[in-house]
Design a protein around this motif. Structure first.
Motif, PDB file in Angstrom:
ATOM      1  N   UNK A 119     -19.004 -74.803 -36.606  1.00 40.50           N
ATOM      2  CA  UNK A 119     -19.920 -73.848 -37.468  1.00 40.50           C
ATOM      3  C   UNK A 119     -20.479 -72.510 -36.650  1.00 40.50           C
ATOM      4  N   UNK A 120     -20.370 -71.169 -37.281  1.00 39.82           N
ATOM      5  CA  UNK A 120     -20.383 -70.244 -36.693  1.00 39.82           C
ATOM      6  C   UNK A 120     -21.343 -69.430 -37.120  1.00 39.82           C
ATOM      7  N   UNK A 121     -21.996 -68.066 -36.619  1.00 42.74           N
ATOM      8  CA  UNK A 121     -22.579 -67.666 -37.144  1.00 42.74           C
ATOM      9  C   UNK A 121     -22.623 -66.368 -36.569  1.00 42.74           C
ATOM     10  N   UNK A 151     -18.032 -70.161 -41.952  1.00 44.62           N
ATOM     11  CA  UNK A 151     -18.546 -69.000 -40.909  1.00 44.62           C
ATOM     12  C   UNK A 151     -19.703 -68.797 -41.687  1.00 44.62           C
ATOM     13  N   UNK A 152     -20.634 -68.204 -41.110  1.00 43.72           N
ATOM     14  CA  UNK A 152     -22.067 -67.963 -42.063  1.00 43.72           C
ATOM     15  C   UNK A 152     -22.331 -66.546 -41.791  1.00 43.72           C
ATOM     16  N   UNK A 153     -22.993 -65.558 -41.255  1.00 40.79           N
ATOM     17  CA  UNK A 153     -23.438 -64.011 -41.522  1.00 40.79           C
ATOM     18  C   UNK A 153     -25.016 -64.014 -40.959  1.00 40.79           C
ATOM     19  N   UNK A 154     -25.500 -63.335 -39.951  1.00 42.60           N
ATOM     20  CA  UNK A 154     -26.841 -62.843 -40.099  1.00 42.60           C
ATOM     21  C   UNK A 154     -26.908 -61.345 -40.280  1.00 42.60           C
ATOM     22  N   UNK A 155     -27.576 -61.543 -41.842  1.00 41.85           N
ATOM     23  CA  UNK A 155     -28.122 -60.003 -41.472  1.00 41.85           C
ATOM     24  C   UNK A 155     -29.834 -59.729 -41.320  1.00 41.85           C
ATOM     25  N   UNK A 156     -29.475 -58.778 -40.417  1.00 41.96           N
ATOM     26  CA  UNK A 156     -31.241 -58.229 -39.514  1.00 41.96           C
ATOM     27  C   UNK A 156     -31.397 -56.793 -40.459  1.00 41.96           C
ATOM     28  N   UNK A 157     -32.242 -57.390 -41.337  1.00 46.52           N
ATOM     29  CA  UNK A 157     -33.325 -56.172 -42.812  1.00 46.52           C
ATOM     30  C   UNK A 157     -33.179 -54.771 -42.267  1.00 46.52           C
ATOM     31  N   UNK A 160     -19.580 -65.704 -47.452  1.00 51.65           N
ATOM     32  CA  UNK A 160     -19.598 -66.546 -46.689  1.00 51.65           C
ATOM     33  C   UNK A 160     -20.415 -67.448 -47.281  1.00 51.65           C
ATOM     34  N   UNK A 161     -20.939 -68.557 -46.061  1.00 49.84           N
ATOM     35  CA  UNK A 161     -20.899 -70.220 -46.634  1.00 49.84           C
ATOM     36  C   UNK A 161     -22.241 -70.467 -46.066  1.00 49.84           C
ATOM     37  N   UNK A 162     -23.185 -68.719 -44.850  1.00 47.98           N
ATOM     38  CA  UNK A 162     -24.525 -69.344 -45.244  1.00 47.98           C
ATOM     39  C   UNK A 162     -25.067 -67.840 -44.589  1.00 47.98           C
TER      40      UNK A 162
END
Ligand code: SF4
Lengths: 92, 557, 184
Positions: free
Chosen positions: C27-29, C49-55, C72-74
């Motif tokens: 599992x990766x983001x 697959x997860x996603x990282x959001x930087x506001x 996205x899973x996360x």
């Protein structure tokens, strides 16, 4: 002659205090005076250990004038901190 | 007045307990000042020049006599026997000790008061027309909406870490006594074409470094849509307000940079997106009615209808018989919704005094007089005065005698001596110059009531720094204290106004030294008296002739 | 360390992979940019697959690709500073646009913000290893009531719901008919 002293507010009570040879004092006359900027930096560093002792909040350097053995801050803001509000207080 | 239910009470109690724990951890050294500072600020605790300062919220400026007595008790027990009413209708105590503050907050909670969100980058205490519920010109009492907003904004999970502080003001009357156009959001009640009351929504007003008059983004909004619509505004601001520069972080800058239309479009889009969820959401009509019931006038229909004009007659006779009383009435009375009643302003501006300060004894006297003459209700105005909203015309004379006995009968409300003034460098750590001594000096120089009556309606507002807590930008005469080369000097602005015709004053030229300010204001007032036409107020005259004649008088010599 | 539902959660296996870095198994983001640019490659591999959001950077992008983000899973929201509250609105917007997977708050946060995060719709909070999880859990429970309806249910009791219930109960008891809500 000008010099520097360290001032802060008392953590518990909030009142103005000055860094003295043996801790913090409410009396500016007790303040330890640094004669030049290098000494001032050292004085501030020494006072900061007292912040870790949890006695005062946010110490900083105050420039003062030494005149006939009396210390008086140069800036109006510090003069007011030293003497209290310049206006009579409604309650007093 | 609103009364807490068990839930409101518990929210405040838990907050006090939480802060008590935080103070204990700070005093025990478990929290550093850096960690503690945001926590104390969220509870209204500042560190000022000489001491801590505690700012207590007076939601929409409404106080019961019981609450006022508690404030007096706190002033006497934990402070130096006085408090300072602010331009945000709050009260500040200047000398509390940190170790006492949890107890103070505990005592306040006993009378349904708190210091929640009186500081920090959150939605601050909502302000309102001090005559709300009583004013003759009012469409509807705005306070039920204010109370809804108070509850909704309290510990809002999404909007407690905004780019900057956020202030909302509400008025239910066409005459704006709440300065709604210089707030982040101003709500002004009016009727739509169908005659239904709703709110015009004004966004992006403010003072401080970049003063601006708010822009209308919605002409009319139904009352039951307010919270959902506010939520949309707050979300747009929270996501897009600038966070790179503290001085550009207020919503007024966002509105200015993207334009009011674009901002409005974003809000409307957000509102539409969330409408399905939030419009149906609570509070429902029952809850809104429950809150509104608390604000029913304390004067019953029967009593209102029974007015036979005798009270007004008695008041007229007393005024005719006593010139001093008459002068006070002319300044202090405002027209009431209910026949046979008057709204009474209690000036906290004795000549030479500190604007907005009241001693514990004075607070107790006002509380006592409110109980005798105003159904136990008191208001705080943004002009830093107190107001008794429910006084029988027949009893005004007796009330006046009571006020006079407590040194509270200054006859200058709305006149030049009714100076708005922030604490300035005598107390405030952000100040660049003192403001109170200037107010004191002017209060004396402007002369007695007769001269002030001759000058007519004139607002003089003084701030001790560019943050403009003394609302200098919107004073007819504004005075801003600055520092230059270690000396105080004062910049004068003219033509500001805080009402429905809100305007930001114009800087008229170089500033004045402290000892010159009195002469400068005299000169401005003298110029006005020379140029005015019959019946023309200062602001009207200024709008007609512009700054030139004043500049000439001040700088030509 | 991970906090979930007001308790310490067992650690999980998400690996944060940077842009340009080879994708490991499991599992990766990835950043939002990469998530959108390499959707096929990401979908073809084993592991979630997860996603990282930087506001601070990704606001417009996230809003305009709601459908993609919803798969996205996360979603990990990275708070750049505890004073930067954009993440709260991002979480809320994600929920509103129909995202049902796990939302994780990460980055610079205070214990006092735990309850707010959950209220806005976050499932988990990642805290630094040195931090005292007990403080976080205690602060999350410091306030047991909330005024804001329509936010995610948490341990905090909703005041408006409680009042509505009480109102209905009174109405039933007194057999008064409920007035229709105000129309405008
Ligand atoms: S205007 Fe400036 S000096 Fe006056 S109270 Fe505000 S911050 Fe302090």
């Amino acid at each position: 002659m000008n010099g520097w002293i360290v001032s802060a507010n008392d953590l518990v009570v909030g009142t103005v205090v000055y860094y003295a040879a043996d801790g913090w004092s409410g009396d500016i006359g007790d303040a330890a005076v640094a004669a030049d900027r290098i000494a001032a930096k050292k004085l501030l560093a020494a006072s900061e250990s007292a912040v870790r002792d949890n006695r005062v909040v946010e110490p900083y350097l105050v420039e003062v004038e030494l005149c006939r053995g009396k210390l008086s801050p140069l800036r109006l803001r510090e003069q007011l901190r030293h003497r209290g509000p310049s206006v009579a207080q409604a309650g007093g | 007045m609103y009364r807490y239910d068990e839930f409101d009470a518990q929210v405040v109690r838990e907050r006090v307990a939480q802060f008590r724990g935080q103070v204990a951890r700070r005093l025990a050294g478990e929290l550093s000042e850096e960690e503690f500072k945001p926590l104390r600020l969220m509870n209204g605790v500042y560190l000022q020049l000489h001491a801590y300062m505690l700012r207590v919220a007076v939601p929409y400026g409404t106080l019961s006599s019981r609450q006022l007595r508690k404030l007096a008790h706190i002033a006497a027990t934990y402070d130096k026997n006085y408090g300072h009413f602010t331009t945000r209708q709050n009260i500040q105590f200047n000398w509390p000790q940190l170790r006492d503050i949890p107890d103070i907050l505990g005592e306040l909670s006993e009378v349904e008061m708190h210091a929640i969100q009186t500081s920090g980058n959150c939605i601050r205490n909502v302000t309102a027309d001090p005559f709300a519920g009583a004013a003759a010109d009012e469409i509807e009492d705005p306070r039920p909406i204010c109370e809804l907003i108070r509850q909704w904004s309290t510990f809002h999970p999404e909007f407690t870490f905004l780019p900057r502080k956020f202030k909302i003001a509400v008025t239910g009357a066409p005459k704006d006594r709440a300065a709604i156009k210089v707030h982040d959001i101003g709500l002004r009640m009016h009727r739509n074409a169908a005659g239904a009351p709703g709110f015009e929504v004004v966004v992006g007003g403010g003072q401080g470094r970049t003063p601006m008059i708010g822009k209308t983004i919605r002409r009319w909004l139904a009352r039951n849509e307010i919270l959902a619509y506010l939520e949309a505004i707050m979300r747009v601001y929270n996501l897009h307000g600038r966070r790179d520069n503290k001085y550009k972080a207020r919503v007024k800058i966002l509105v200015h940079e993207i334009g009011a239309e674009q901002f409005a479009a974003q809000v409307e889009r957000e509102y539409e997106n969330s409408a399905g969820q939030t419009r149906k959401a609570l509070p429902d009509a029952d809850e809104i009615r429950r809150i509104a019931r608390h604000f029913a006038p304390p004067i019953g229909e029967a009593e209102a209808k029974a007015d036979d004009g005798e009270g007004a007659k008695k008041l007229r006779a007393a005024r005719a018989a006593d010139g001093g009383f008459d002068l006070w009435c002319r300044a202090s009375l405002a027209a009431h919704k209910i026949p046979g009643h008057a709204i009474v302003t209690v000036s906290l501006k004795p000549a030479g005094g500190i604007p907005g300060d009241a001693t514990a004894e004075q607070m107790r006297s006002v509380a006592g007089l409110a109980e005798r003459f105003s159904h136990g209700e008191v208001r705080v105005s943004h002009e830093q005065n107190l107001v008794l909203p429910w006084v029988r015309a027949a009893e005004v004379h007796e009330l006046w005698r009571g006020l006079r006995d407590s040194g509270l009968a200054a006859a200058n409300a709305g006149l030049a001596g009714d100076i708005i003034c922030c604490p300035g460098l005598d107390y405030c750590t952000l100040a660049t110059a003192r403001s109170i001594p200037v107010a004191q000096q002017l209060g004396v120089r402007l002369g007695g009531t007769k001269r002030q009556r001759d000058i007519g309606g004139l607002s003089i507002n003084i701030s001790g720094c560019i943050n403009a807590c003394g609302h200098h930008h919107v004073g007819n005469i504004g005075i801003l204290g600055l520092e230059k080369k270690g000396r105080e000097f004062y910049q004068i602005t003219l033509g500001g106004s805080a009402d429905e015709n809100a305007a930001i004053g114009d800087i008229i030229g170089p500033g004045f030294a402290a000892e010159e300010v009195g002469d400068a204001v005299d000169m401005v007032v003298g110029t006005y008296l020379k140029i005015r036409r019959a019946g023309e107020t200062f602001i009207d005259a200024y709008r007609r002739v512009g700054a030139e004649p004043f500049k000439e008088a001040l700088y030509a010599a | 360390m991970l906090l979930r539902d007001g308790a310490i959660a067992p650690g999980d296996s998400w690996r944060a992979v940077d842009d340009g870095e080879d994708l490991p198994a499991g599992n990766v983001t990835v950043t939002l940019r990469r998530f959108l640019a390499e959707r096929e490659q990401l979908a073809a591999r084993d592991g979630e697959v997860g996603v990282r959001i930087n506001p601070g950077e990704d606001l417009a992008l996230a809003a305009s690709h709601a459908d993609a983000v919803n798969t996205a899973a996360l979603v990990s929201i990275i708070f750049p500073a505890f004073t930067d509250g954009r993440g709260f609105s991002v979480i809320r917007s994600l929920r509103r646009q129909g995202y049902r997977g796990e939302i994780r708050a990460d980055g610079s946060l205070l214990p006092d913000q735990f309850a707010f995060l959950r209220h806005c719709g976050a499932d988990t909070v990642a805290i630094a290893d040195g931090e005292d999880a007990q403080t976080w859990l205690r602060e999350a429970r410091a306030l047991s009531l909330a005024y804001q309806a329509g936010y995610a249910p948490t341990d905090a009791r909703n005041i408006l719901e409680a009042r509505a219930q009480a109102n209905r109960a009174t109405l039933r008891a007194t057999a008064i008919t409920v007035a229709t809500p105000e129309k405008t």
